[in-house]
Design a protein around this motif. Structure first.
Motif, mmCIF file in Angstrom:
data_model
loop_
_atom_site.group_PDB
_atom_site.id
_atom_site.type_symbol
_atom_site.label_atom_id
_atom_site.label_comp_id
_atom_site.label_asym_id
_atom_site.label_seq_id
_atom_site.Cartn_x
_atom_site.Cartn_y
_atom_site.Cartn_z
ATOM 1 N N LEU A 1 0.854 -1.181 0.000
ATOM 2 C CA LEU A 1 0.000 0.000 0.000
ATOM 3 C C LEU A 1 0.893 1.235 0.000
ATOM 4 N N GLU A 2 0.732 2.078 -1.027
ATOM 5 C CA GLU A 2 1.559 3.281 -1.151
ATOM 6 C C GLU A 2 0.665 4.482 -1.440
ATOM 7 N N VAL A 3 0.858 5.527 -0.641
ATOM 8 C CA VAL A 3 0.146 6.791 -0.816
ATOM 9 C C VAL A 3 1.208 7.879 -0.917
ATOM 10 N N ASN A 4 1.197 8.623 -2.006
ATOM 11 C CA ASN A 4 2.186 9.685 -2.187
ATOM 12 C C ASN A 4 1.499 10.956 -2.650
ATOM 13 N N THR A 5 2.267 11.993 -2.797
ATOM 14 C CA THR A 5 1.781 13.275 -3.284
ATOM 15 C C THR A 5 2.941 14.031 -3.894
ATOM 16 N N LYS A 6 2.666 15.159 -4.492
ATOM 17 C CA LYS A 6 3.711 15.952 -5.111
ATOM 18 C C LYS A 6 4.573 16.618 -4.042
ATOM 19 N N LEU A 7 5.826 16.910 -4.411
ATOM 20 C CA LEU A 7 6.751 17.488 -3.445
ATOM 21 C C LEU A 7 6.368 18.911 -3.066
ATOM 22 N N PHE B 1 4.382 -0.765 3.487
ATOM 23 C CA PHE B 1 3.474 0.346 3.782
ATOM 24 C C PHE B 1 4.274 1.642 3.618
ATOM 25 N N ARG B 2 3.898 2.436 2.602
ATOM 26 C CA ARG B 2 4.613 3.674 2.293
ATOM 27 C C ARG B 2 3.632 4.844 2.289
ATOM 28 N N MET B 3 4.030 5.890 2.990
ATOM 29 C CA MET B 3 3.294 7.154 2.969
ATOM 30 C C MET B 3 4.327 8.240 2.669
ATOM 31 N N LEU B 4 4.527 8.521 1.375
ATOM 32 C CA LEU B 4 5.588 9.406 0.904
ATOM 33 C C LEU B 4 5.099 10.842 0.884
ATOM 34 N N ASN B 5 5.775 11.691 1.672
ATOM 35 C CA ASN B 5 5.457 13.118 1.761
ATOM 36 C C ASN B 5 4.032 13.355 2.252
ATOM 37 N N VAL B 6 3.529 12.431 3.024
ATOM 38 C CA VAL B 6 2.193 12.537 3.605
ATOM 39 C C VAL B 6 2.321 12.375 5.114
ATOM 40 N N ARG B 7 1.713 13.275 5.850
ATOM 41 C CA ARG B 7 1.753 13.203 7.314
ATOM 42 C C ARG B 7 0.512 12.478 7.818
ATOM 43 N N PRO B 8 0.659 11.288 8.342
ATOM 44 C CA PRO B 8 -0.521 10.550 8.822
ATOM 45 C C PRO B 8 -1.040 11.115 10.138
ATOM 46 N N LEU B 9 -2.335 11.246 10.230
ATOM 47 C CA LEU B 9 -3.006 11.657 11.465
ATOM 48 C C LEU B 9 -3.728 10.432 12.023
ATOM 49 N N HIS B 10 -3.276 9.984 13.159
ATOM 50 C CA HIS B 10 -3.794 8.742 13.726
ATOM 51 C C HIS B 10 -5.200 8.955 14.282
ATOM 52 N N LYS B 11 -6.065 8.022 13.930
ATOM 53 C CA LYS B 11 -7.433 7.995 14.436
ATOM 54 C C LYS B 11 -7.623 6.721 15.252
ATOM 55 N N THR B 12 -8.422 6.803 16.251
ATOM 56 C CA THR B 12 -8.661 5.654 17.129
ATOM 57 C C THR B 12 -10.040 5.069 16.875
ATOM 58 N N MET B 13 -10.155 3.773 17.061
ATOM 59 C CA MET B 13 -11.428 3.078 16.884
ATOM 60 C C MET B 13 -12.203 3.113 18.196
ATOM 61 N N GLU C 1 7.599 -5.772 6.250
ATOM 62 C CA GLU C 1 9.042 -5.751 6.003
ATOM 63 C C GLU C 1 9.574 -4.359 5.694
ATOM 64 N N GLU C 2 8.716 -3.449 5.281
ATOM 65 C CA GLU C 2 9.160 -2.090 4.938
ATOM 66 C C GLU C 2 8.122 -1.083 5.393
ATOM 67 N N LEU C 3 8.570 -0.078 6.116
ATOM 68 C CA LEU C 3 7.719 1.027 6.550
ATOM 69 C C LEU C 3 8.407 2.331 6.155
ATOM 70 N N CYS C 4 7.707 3.133 5.381
ATOM 71 C CA CYS C 4 8.248 4.400 4.905
ATOM 72 C C CYS C 4 7.260 5.515 5.228
ATOM 73 N N ILE C 5 7.682 6.446 6.082
ATOM 74 C CA ILE C 5 6.861 7.607 6.441
ATOM 75 C C ILE C 5 7.714 8.866 6.206
ATOM 76 N N ALA C 6 8.401 8.907 5.094
ATOM 77 C CA ALA C 6 9.318 10.003 4.788
ATOM 78 C C ALA C 6 8.544 11.225 4.321
ATOM 79 N N THR C 7 9.055 12.401 4.671
ATOM 80 C CA THR C 7 8.447 13.662 4.268
ATOM 81 C C THR C 7 9.524 14.731 4.156
ATOM 82 N N THR C 8 9.284 15.714 3.312
ATOM 83 C CA THR C 8 10.223 16.823 3.161
ATOM 84 C C THR C 8 9.938 17.948 4.144
#
Length: 574
Positions: A345-351, A375-387, A401-408
């Motif tokens: 699952l990959e979610v990205n956006t423009k720089l 699981f990749r979230m490139l240049n996206v800031r996740p906001l955690h929600k609770t159930m 095996e791979e977690l990417c939460i990189a942002t500029t």
């Protein structure tokens, strides 16, 4: 005898009687034979002071001009073929000099004299017995004659060999337009280029029209006809299909591929516009083996992919899309359990985009996708929600095996948020936290990941917003993963000199593993003693970034590539 014959005899006798009398009246000088008119004219043309002409050499007969040229070097003969020259099949000869427009008319006597001269001139035959270079030319002539006349070498190759050669080019440059061009060479190449094995992965970009230009009706018809022909005659075993920068006819292409490609597994639609819901309906009807969908940077009707995920999401293993107000509904559909076998699952956006916050419920995603590996979230800031009805039975991501939460920009993720994602991920190999300035070394040290191989923790945002005070404890990170780390990125991290020395010493002590390949210390407070202890022990290190390190002497603040370059740095440090 009649009267006419008698008159002729009388005239001949009278002529013979007159001739000797005239000869006797001439002087002694005139008894010599008269010169010919031809010689008299020649002497009259030449001036009296003219230089004597050199005697002409005997003309040597030359062999016929060959289709190549032989140059003798120091230890080899260079044979340069000229059969493919633009001047014809034979070797090139200099053009003949054009004579004057006024052509002199030769008399009959001149023509006869020239012809007799040509006959009298001897023809000297070249002696090849004493000339080794001529013998070598004769031998090379025999060899070149065979190669020049054999123009069908390409048709004598086995078809399997051609397919293997084409396969190498297809892997590097793609099937289109290479296979379309080589199929026009000959029948054998056409048969090899038509092999379905070569058409398993196809990428189509700007093949018929440049970007930004309008399509004429004839051009649009040609595009559709060409695509129909390719789908019916070449795409029988198509596995991966990619479409880039199509502003028109993208839906038509997807429909044709879905109809004629039953083995389609991966579909990429990048920077495409005009995608309708009908195209995704055709995918659901015909593409039963489809497992990967990439919709990044494309414009489409959101209802089409949503309906496809609801009806056929159980077969999807990879899903990639771009962050947007409408596209975020995909993440909601995934958390509802429409894709239980999802692995990537990959979610990205423009720089340069702003407001890149994406609300996501990690617990719901863990429950809906237990098989998630990337699981990749490139240049996206996740906001955690609770159930609301969250239970303690969640296992997290056990196969991750791979977690990417990189942002500029600056990320607000904390140690608690990171723990909620990775508390059950014991197989993690790659962790990308670039831009996450609130994560601490103690939070990383508590993660249940014993064999982490790549850790990217550099700070790359340009503004000073979010920069924290100097950190401490990086030695806990290197001590935990010193046996497994292959790549480590600590760019612009504000650790103290003492802390970095201890951290580098832990990496240097792992001499048995010796797995570290890449190390980025750009903008840190690394010192020469800490570097000396590390470089002297890590023999496998091939990339070292020391740019903008203020505690290093001048001349050493740069990027080092290769083990030899790093060894020279060690000599300078000593």
């Amino acid at each position: 005898m009649d009267s006419s014959e008698a008159g002729a005899l009388a005239y001949s006798e009278r002529k013979e009687d007159i001739a000797p009398s005239t000869s006797n009246t001439l002087g002694p000088e005139e008894h010599e034979p008269k010169p010919k008119k031809v010689s008299r004219k020649r002497t009259a043309v030449n001036p009296p002071n003219a230089k004597a002409k050199k005697p002409k050499k005997a003309r040597v007969s030359r062999p016929a001009q060959l289709g190549y040229t032989v140059h003798q070097g120091e230890d080899m003969l260079l044979v340069i073929s000229s059969t493919t020259s633009q001047y014809g099949e034979s070797a090139w000869t200099p053009p003949k000099k054009k004579g004057s427009k006024k052509k002199k008319k030769l008399t009959k006597g001149k023509v006869k004299a020239v012809q007799t001269k040509k006959k009298k001139k001897p023809i000297a035959k070249p002696k090849l017995a004493n000339n080794p270079v001529a013998e070598e030319k004769r031998d090379t002539n025999l060899v070149m004659a065979q190669t020049v006349t054999d123009h069908r070498w390409g048709q004598s190759l086995p078809e399997e060999v051609l397919i293997n050669i084409f396969q190498m080019v297809v892997i590097q440059d793609g099937a289109v337009p290479f296979l379309c061009r080589v199929g026009r060479v000959c029948r054998l190449w056409n048969a090899a280029a038509s092999s379905p094995v070569l058409w398993r992965k196809v990428t189509v970009g700007h093949c018929w029209i440049a970007p930004g230009k309008t399509q004429l009706p004839k051009t649009e018809k040609r595009i559709k006809d060409t695509f129909d022909w390719l789908a019916q005659n070449r795409f029988s075993q198509l596995r991966d299909f990619s479409l880039y920068h199509w502003t028109k006819n993208a839906s038509y292409a997807v429909e044709v591929v879905a109809q004629f490609c039953p083995h389609l597994r991966s579909l990429t639609l990048s920077h495409c516009t005009g995608l309708t819901a009908t195209a995704f309906q055709c995918l659901g009807l015909h593409s039963r083996a489809l497992q990967s969908i990439n919709l990044q940077y494309s414009e489409f009707q959101v209802e089409g992919p949503l309906e496809y995920l609801e009806n056929h999401g159980s077969q999807i293993k990879q899903f990639l899309f771009t962050h947007g107000l409408k596209n975020d509904r995909f993440l909601t559909a995934i958390t509802r359990g429409y894709c239980p076998d999802l692995e990537l699952l990959e979610v990205n956006t423009k720089l340069n985009s702003k407001d890149c916050e994406l609300p996501v419920c990690i617990q719901a995603l863990q429950t809906a996708c237990p098989k998630l590996k990337t699981f990749r979230m490139l240049n996206v800031r996740p906001l955690h929600k609770t159930m609301r009805n969250a239970g303690d039975s969640a296992l997290g991501f056990p196969l991750l095996e791979e977690l990417c939460i990189a942002t500029t920009s600056c990320s607000y993720m904390t140690d608690k948020d990171l723990w909620e994602i990775l508390f059950g991920s014991t197989r993690l190999r790659v962790l990308d936290l670039r831009g996450c300035s609130r994560i601490t070394p103690s939070g990383l040290a508590t993660l249940p990941c014993p064999e982490l191989e790549c850790l990217f923790w550099g700070q790359y945002f340009s503004s000073n917003v979010g920069l924290s005070s100097p950190k401490a404890g990086i030695h806990m990170v290197t001590q935990k993963w010193c046996q497994s780390l292959q790549q480590l990125d600590l760019a612009n991290q504000l650790f103290s000199k003492e802390d970095l020395e201890i951290a580098m010493s832990h990496l240097a002590q792992a001499t048995e593993a010796d797995t570290l390949r890449s190390l980025n210390l750009s903008g840190t407070r690394i010192t020469p003693p800490a570097l000396r202890s590390l470089i002297g022990q890590m023999t496998a290190l091939s990339y070292l970034n020391l740019s903008s390190c203020r505690y290093l002497p001048r001349g050493l603040k740069r990027i080092y590539r290769g083990q030899e370059d790093i060894r020279q740095l060690l000599d300078k440090l000593e």
